[in-house]
Design an enzyme around this catalytic site. Structure first.
Site, short mmCIF file in Angstrom:
data_model
loop_
_atom_site.label_atom_id
_atom_site.label_comp_id
_atom_site.label_asym_id
_atom_site.label_seq_id
_atom_site.Cartn_x
_atom_site.Cartn_y
_atom_site.Cartn_z
N HIS A 104 42.26 48.17 43.44
CA HIS A 104 41.61 46.97 43.46
C HIS A 104 43.28 45.87 43.34
O HIS A 104 43.12 44.43 43.89
CB HIS A 104 40.58 46.73 43.17
N TYR A 138 27.21 36.56 42.58
CA TYR A 138 28.67 36.67 42.88
C TYR A 138 28.62 37.32 44.44
O TYR A 138 28.08 38.31 44.74
CB TYR A 138 29.54 37.43 42.45
N SER A 174 32.16 37.44 47.28
CA SER A 174 33.80 37.17 47.39
C SER A 174 33.60 36.16 48.74
O SER A 174 33.33 36.39 50.10
CB SER A 174 34.28 38.19 46.80
N THR A 207 41.59 35.65 46.13
CA THR A 207 39.70 34.88 46.54
C THR A 207 38.91 34.28 45.58
O THR A 207 39.71 33.42 44.98
CB THR A 207 38.57 36.80 46.20
#
Length: 661
Positions: A376, A490, A492, A503
């Site tokens: 990532h 959360y 994104s 993001t």
């Protein structure tokens, strides 16, 4: 004038919002001009818009503090909130003001990038936890509609060929630019493309804006191929060597390489690629006792030390082959029984038949189930999903080998090279320990899935509600029903509409969702259908506002993160805002959520980001809603999904005008 136009148009970015990579308005390539070497030949050069993309704005500090406090309100009692409010206001008029001025000055001096790009890379690369479960997500492919094409060898060959075609199309500048079309009839036309290609790159974004089209940042695409994350003590490095022409293939923990691009830059014949993969699949060599790939699942400092030892033991050339490979193809010997097994296999597998540090790996099981697992740090889902969509489209519409194709009569035994490692006792022990740590970590992970079949996007849109807002509200209601709490959540949201955007965070837990969830869960008989419906509208409108703000780079999370990063880089003592337990709590995301909808993707998933959290992957389809959720032992994922299902039932009951029982 241009900056004024740019400011006005950002109001339309709501439609770009969310990491819900819904692709109905991002029309991908046609097959026009395709050839054996390229997916297509775009009239507009791939990077035509990159130079004129708008820059990610640094939000006003007072807006960030206001948004931060609004997100904290549902998580804190009155006394806790007063303390947090005081810290935040003090930060705004004191040290935060100076830090923000410094951040703005720094941003002005770095107009080639965004204010978040450097700190975000640093955050990922400095993290010392294993990339497995903590960072790498997966997205599985839908099966090929033609059943006979799901054969492991056939599908692997076609996917490798399509990946090479994608890479060559991108590098030749012939890949269609990534553009979000709000009015495709006007902007996604040959006429417009032929016109815009003549507009200089420094102005091209404005030309697209004039027809309500929004080009997206494509800077991450060049890390897709020949790229690997290299473990280093303290902070890893991203390595790319685009001269590499070989594919890395893993099977039974063994590693093989063979060229998929020839010396002239042309793709190796599909029948030869098929022959080489067939040779690897028929290799009878038993699995190694010490599979080196499992080291990539280790703590990053431990792995960095073991990598140094690998190089000292004479394995530098073997590692260079792995690191510079175009990408990694993992051929698994197991067949999949259900979605849960697919999720576990594609998210983590057995640790031995993976190289988790490659920018991405395509995983193919014995029965032809396929997925992408990606590292990532280099990029976000936008680039990977575009790649996945193109690969699925190409392999299903224009497969280069078919069930009657014969593998080429070539000497695969010479063309395919098994990557050998010399291991001493210390390295063998390191591999053994890495496998034990891996097994221990993944044994704690539970994954479960749920499909809600009583309604979906169409009915919600008819009810004038945001489908994403309703899904997020169901998670809030579900958690409240199960645990009696509202917790840090959360979601994104991509900021790819900006140069080097990454993001931003949408904070779905709000005073509105808290009030609504309490009404549905704790007081179902105390409110009329009209009152409950009004609360749903309120939640939907507020979530829409948050989504729009996040897509425009107007959240609070990245801004506060960048200010803290700046304070740390100056060696400053952190302000009370950052040491406040409430700041730690809102960043301890118990509900970590992400959504995508695509014709190429079957399911996606990731692990929780905290030990007592849920990792919630979800997709909102026309007439159903699906969730793929993970948890560790601190939470009960099966019960959570039952509670989410019940919440969706209640919401749709109210939308039908019926009272809650």
């Amino acid at each position: 004038m241009l900056s004024v136009q740019r400011g006005i148009c950002l109001g339309n970015l709501m439609n770009l919002a969310r990491r819900a990579f819904v692709i109905d308005k991002r029309t991908y390539s046609s097959n026009k001009g395709s050839s054996a070497e390229y997916l297509h030949r775009s009239v507009v050069p791939s990077m035509h818009y990159q130079k004129s993309l708008p820059r990610l704005p640094v939000p006003k500090l007072e807006d960030t503090i206001r948004r931060y406090l609004a997100a904290q309100r549902p998580l804190l009692d009155d006394d806790q909130y007063r303390i947090t409010e005081k810290h935040a206001q003090d930060f705004q008029i004191g040290v935060g003001k100076q830090l923000n001025e410094d951040l703005i000055a720094q941003d002005k001096n770095n107009k080639h990038t965004s204010y978040i790009s450097g700190p975000w890379f640093d955050m990922y690369l400095s993290a010392r936890d294993s990339v497995v479960l903590n960072f790498n997500p997966f997205m599985s492919f839908n099966p090929d509609p033609k059943i006979e094409y799901n054969d492991q060898l056939l599908r692997a060959t076609n996917m490798v060929c399509s990946a090479v075609r994608f890479m060559k199309t991108l590098r030749a500048g012939l890949l269609e630019p990534e553009v979000f079309h709000l009015n495709p009839a006007k902007s996604n036309t040959d006429t417009f493309k032929k016109l815009i290609r003549w507009v200089p790159p420094s102005l091209s974004w404005y030309g697209a804006y004039m027809v309500n089209a929004y080009p997206l940042d494509m800077s991450q695409y060049f890390h897709l191929f020949n790229s690997t994350r290299i473990p280093k003590h303290g902070r890893d490095e991203l390595f790319t060597d685009d001269t590499g022409r070989h594919l890395l293939v893993m099977r039974k923990g063994h590693m093989y390489v063979f060229d998929i691009v020839d010396r002239d830059g042309n793709m190796v014949k599909p029948s030869e690629i098929q022959s080489h993969l067939k040779y690897i699949l028929s290799d009878p060599t038993p699995a190694p006792d010490f599979p080196v790939g499992v080291l990539t699942s280790e703590n990053r400092n431990v792995w960095a030390g073991l990598r140094d030892k690998l190089i000292a033991a004479g394995n530098g050339e073997a590692l260079r082959l792995v690191d510079s490979a175009v990408f990694c193809l993992c051929l698994d010997d197991e067949s999949m029984h259900d979605h849960i097994q697919i999720s576990h296999n594609m998210l983590h597998g057995d640790g031995s038949n993976r190289w988790y540090d490659k920018s991405f790996s395509i995983i193919l099981t014995k029965d032809g189930q396929a997925a992408i697992n990606f590292e990532h740090s280099w990029g976000d889902g936008v680039a990977v999903l575009r790649f996945q969509n193109e690969i699925f489209k190409d392999t299903t519409e224009q497969p280069l080998v078919n069930p009657s194709s014969a593998a080429a009569a070539v000497d695969s035994a010479s063309a395919v090279r098994r990557v050998q490692f010399d291991l001493d006792d210390e390295l063998e022990n390191g591999i053994k320990k890495a496998k034990q740590n891996f097994d221990s970590a993944v044994s704690k992970l539970t994954i479960d899935a749920m499909e809600f079949k009583q309604g979906g996007k169409e009915q919600l849109k008819k009810s004038k509600l945001s489908p994403d807002a309703v899904a997020q509200l169901a998670f809030q209601m579900g958690f409240l029903r199960q645990y009696g709490q509202t917790v840090a959540t959360y979601e994104s949201c991509s900021t790819a509409a900006f140069k080097h955007g990454r993001t931003e965070t949408i904070r779905p837990a709000s005073i509105h969702t808290k009030r609504c969830a309490h009404a549905f869960v704790k007081q179902p008989g105390q409110h009329s259908v009209q009152q409950l419906r009004a609360m749903l509208n309120e939640c939907s409108n507020y979530h829409g506002q948050l989504t729009k703000e996040a897509a425009m780079g107007q959240g609070f999370d990245r801004h506060l993160f960048a200010l803290r990063y700046l304070a740390n880089s100056k060696g400053q003592v952190l302000h009370d805002l950052y040491t406040d337990p409430a700041y730690s709590a809102i960043n301890h995301n118990i509900l970590s959520t992400s959504t995508l909808t695509s014709p190429a993707v079957n399911i996606g998933g990731f692990a929780p980001v905290v030990p007592d959290g849920f990792g919630v992957g979800y997709g909102i389809h026309n007439d159903w809603i699906g969730c793929n959720v993970s948890s560790y032992p601190a939470r009960n994922v099966h019960e959570f999904l039952q509670c989410v299902h019940k919440s969706l039932e209640d919401i749709f009951t109210v939308l039908e005008g019926k009272p809650l029982s």
